[in-house]
Design a protein around this motif. Structure first.
Motif, short mmCIF file in Angstrom:
data_model
loop_
_atom_site.label_atom_id
_atom_site.label_comp_id
_atom_site.label_asym_id
_atom_site.label_seq_id
_atom_site.Cartn_x
_atom_site.Cartn_y
_atom_site.Cartn_z
N ALA A 35 3.63 78.37 33.00
CA ALA A 35 3.32 76.98 32.62
C ALA A 35 3.95 76.69 31.26
O ALA A 35 3.25 76.50 30.26
N PRO A 36 5.30 76.64 31.22
CA PRO A 36 5.97 76.43 29.93
C PRO A 36 5.72 75.02 29.37
O PRO A 36 5.95 74.77 28.20
N GLN A 37 5.26 74.11 30.24
CA GLN A 37 4.97 72.74 29.78
C GLN A 37 3.65 72.65 29.04
O GLN A 37 3.31 71.61 28.49
N GLY A 38 2.87 73.73 29.06
CA GLY A 38 1.58 73.72 28.37
C GLY A 38 0.42 73.78 29.35
O GLY A 38 0.62 73.87 30.57
N ASP A 39 -0.80 73.69 28.81
CA ASP A 39 -1.99 73.76 29.66
C ASP A 39 -1.96 72.68 30.73
O ASP A 39 -1.51 71.56 30.48
N LEU A 40 -2.49 73.04 31.90
CA LEU A 40 -2.53 72.08 33.01
C LEU A 40 -3.90 72.19 33.66
O LEU A 40 -4.36 73.28 33.98
N VAL A 41 -4.56 71.06 33.84
CA VAL A 41 -5.90 71.06 34.41
C VAL A 41 -5.92 70.20 35.66
O VAL A 41 -5.47 69.05 35.64
#
Lengths: 283, 438
Positions: free
Chosen positions: B386-392
């Motif tokens: 998840a290189p784009q950052g946290d994902l929920v």
């Protein structure tokens, strides 16, 4: 209101003249060879793509305006000699064949040029004031070039021996053969000329729109509408109709949503076909 | 061996005699050894279980091909990484791909082929909202988990949502939630929307516009055909009092509207604002100097230098794995710009499928409902996957949330991140509740 109307009229004439060039090529091929050339839009696109490469190499738009149509002319030569000549006088087969050519050209450009739209810088930047609005100078130049090319084509068709031969073949092919006109050669050069006109329009439009492998699709539909309304085979009918349809769309856009104004153009086509099925200037 | 024409055979010359049986035995053992030796090392037990098959539909020809190219490239790299790390629950992952031709009817037939003939276990892909909507009935009918891959119409996880569809990335409503306030405060309060006349363009105009109006601003919406090439008739209708021109087109028209705005001199009195979808996959050198000063709302910084510091290590590994340079070009073709803001979805989706399979104990299609429940409750932390950052993910509407960025085109045509909008700020109320439908 006055400024909107002025821009709409001016822009309608500019686009009408570009469209007229495309429709002229399409109509020339149909009038003489009886080929409904579904690949005409792809040849327009190919002109724009070739010009992009020439400009990448040389940085010169005006050189591209000459070289790219000649390159597409060679493609036209190959298509006419290699494919269309072998299926001469089979209208249905030529429609399918030219449709196939369109798909092949699109996919070739997609493969080598890529799917991303590219831009060609305006060779003549700058704009002038038109009441409250501004209008780009380059569009006027493009309109002038289109008009000049059409003038040149008129001279070619009406004042040269080859033009005479072409008109003779349209009127009576067998008589032309009997009189020693090289009909085979006339066919070949007509297809090349049609291809060059399509490509030339593509190069002219490229700095205004963007260059991509699908750019010929919509243009083709509009070119067919112009040819049908103007009268199939009637070259100058195409020119007048192209300008008329562009003006109807442009001026209509002032009063209604521009997308709805397209309905006016199509309504005009339906009306003409109801009253004159042979087209406005058809016989 | 007999002597032929008075000459000795090679074996006689070397003092060797080889019988037919010796020859067969030696070659059989040698061939077997060669075959075993040439097998690539794979962390799977041969014959222990069948592979997990992920079906993918993408726009590879006709239109949106830049998206199709990159999303496919990234999906392949993701599956390769997944397999190199042991697959999913010890099972190898296979990717089965079809082109949508941007044709909903064709895409439906390919989607059906994936389910019935290729027997895929999960499906993903397509950046086209119309294509996704077209395959929804099939996903629902066959209870086939379908993870979207870039389509931005709000309705996909709103009024048109189905239980077997999830979207891990942004869409028009989230973009409006992320970008309207910044634009309203910094660019102007009087907006003109010049957008493509289909679901995506309408969504953006409605979502941004309703917020602008609610805040006391003024809006005007002009719809233009998605394939428009001459924008003069549309641009001349822009309200003279407008301060912001928000445009939304894809492909060539996106470039056309930007350059024609400048050709008519409108950029001098209007701030230009759009979503990166319009020019994702298009190099700024291609967009041209006309874009200088324009603002984009993006979902992944285009250049590695603009990526937040805490994500840079993941970003670097991700770019290397998919073959993308620091300035978002194809490592094997410097003229090919990546669709940076969209394609990370195909990197993260296979990994999220793995997480959901493991979380739900999925073995086959009988547990597809459990898989969907597990998928839609995932919380993926920033990392190599998840290189784009946290994902929920949100269980109610099967929608994922992640950070957004505001970028400004500099005079040298580079894209500079001027603000980061955390995902918490764009969590709107769930428009549907799908929990009871699984």
């Amino acid at each position: 209101m006055a400024s909107n109307l002025a821009v709409a009229v001016l822009n309608g004439i500019v686009w009408g003249l570009i469209m007229a060039l495309i429709a002229l090529g399409l109509n020339l091929i149909f009038g003489l060879l009886h080929i409904i050339n579904m690949a005409h839009g792809a040849l327009y696109m190919l002109g724009a793509v070739f010009s992009w490469y020439v400009i990448e190499l040389t940085g010169n738009y005006w050189l591209a305006l000459i070289v790219a149509p000649l390159g597409v002319g060679l493609v036209g030569l190959a298509l006419e000699r290699g494919l269309l000549r072998t299926i001469e006088d089979q209208p249905l087969v030529t429609i399918i064949c030219t449709f196939g050519i369109m798909l092949v050209l699109q996919q070739l450009v997609l493969t080598y040029f890529g799917g991303t739209a590219r831009r060609i810088a305006l060779p003549i930047p700058g704009r002038f004031r038109l009441f409250d609005l501004q209008y780009p100078v380059m569009r006027i130049v493009i309109a002038a070039i289109s008009a000049a090319v059409m003038g040149g084509l008129w001279i070619f068709l009406n004042r040269t021996r080859y033009g005479l031969w072409m008109r003779a073949v349209v009127q009576d092919r067998e008589m032309a053969v009997a009189l020693g006109i090289p009909v085979d050669q006339v066919y070949m050069w007509t297809f090349i000329l049609g291809s060059v006109l399509a490509a030339f329009s593509g190069v002219l439009a490229a700095p205004i729109v963007s260059v991509d492998f699908m750019m010929g699709r919509e243009i083709l539909i509009m070119a067919f509408i112009i040819v049908i309304v103007g009268g199939m085979g009637n070259l100058w009918g195409s020119v007048v109709t192209a300008v008329m349809i562009s003006l109807i769309h442009g001026v209509g856009s002032i009063f209604v949503v521009p997308s709805t104004a397209t309905v006016f153009s199509l309504g005009f086509m339906i009306l003409v076909l109801l009253v004159r099925p042979q087209g406005l200037f058809g016989e | 061996m007999k002597e032929r024409n008075g000459k000795k055979s090679v074996h006689e010359a070397m003092g060797m005699e080889v019988s037919r049986r010796d020859f067969l035995r030696t070659t059989a053992v040698g061939a077997a050894g060669f075959a075993v030796g040439s097998l690539p090392f794979v962390p799977f037990t041969y014959g222990a279980s069948t592979p997990i098959r992920i079906g993918m539909i993408q726009e590879n020809t006709v239109g949106a091909t830049a998206y199709g190219y990159w999303l496919t490239k990234v999906a392949r790299a993701s599956v390769a990484k997944l397999n190199a790390e042991g697959g999913i629950s010890g099972r190898k992952v296979e990717l089965v791909e079809y082109d949508t031709k941007v044709n909903p009817a064709w895409a439906s037939s390919m989607f059906k082929k994936l389910i019935l003939e290729d027997k895929v276990d999960f499906t993903m892909g397509s950046v086209h909202s119309g294509v996704q909507m077209a395959v929804f009935p099939l996903a629902e009918q066959y209870k086939m988990p379908y993870i979207g891959g870039g389509a931005m119409a709000a309705g996909l996880t709103g009024k048109d949502a189905i239980a077997y569809y999830s979207r891990i990335h942004t869409h028009a409503r989230m973009q409006a939630a992320a970008g309207w306030k910044w634009g309203f405060d910094n660019l102007g309060k009087n907006w003109t929307f010049l957008v493509a006349d289909y679901a995506w363009g309408h969504s953006l105009a409605e979502e941004f516009g309703s917020r602008i109006k609610a805040a006391g601003g003024k809006t005007q919406t002009i719809l233009a055909p998605q394939n428009a090439s001459d924008f003069v008739p549309f641009l001349q209708k822009v309200d003279p009092e407008s301060k912001v021109l928000f445009t939304a087109f894809l492909g060539a028209p996106a470039l056309g509207v930007m350059r024609q705005t400048v050709e008519l001199g409108l950029h001098k009195r209007l701030q230009r604002y759009t979503v990166i979808c319009c020019t994702d996959g298009v190099g700024q050198e291609t967009v041209g100097k006309e874009s200088a000063g324009a603002h984009y709302l993006s979902y992944y910084p285009r250049y590695s230098s603009q990526v937040p510091k805490e994500l840079q290590a993941y970003d670097k590994a991700y770019r290397k794995a998919i073959g993308m340079t620091d300035d978002a070009k194809d490592a094997s073709d410097p003229k090919n710009t990546a669709t940076v803001s969209h394609m990370w979805t195909m990197w993260t989706t296979p990994y999220m499928i793995k997480l959901a399979v493991e979380k739900s104990g999925w073995k086959d299609s009988k547990k597809n409902a459990d898989f969907m429940k597990a998928f839609n409750t995932l919380k993926v932390k920033a990392g190599p996957w998840a290189p784009q950052g946290d994902l929920v993910m949100r269980e109610n509407d099967h929608q994922g949330f992640h950070d957004h960025y505001l970028e400004e085109v500099q005079p040298n045509l580079s894209l500079k991140v001027i603000a980061r909008v955390p995902k918490e700020k764009l969590m709107y109320d769930a428009p549907v509740d799908l929990r009871a439908k699984l």
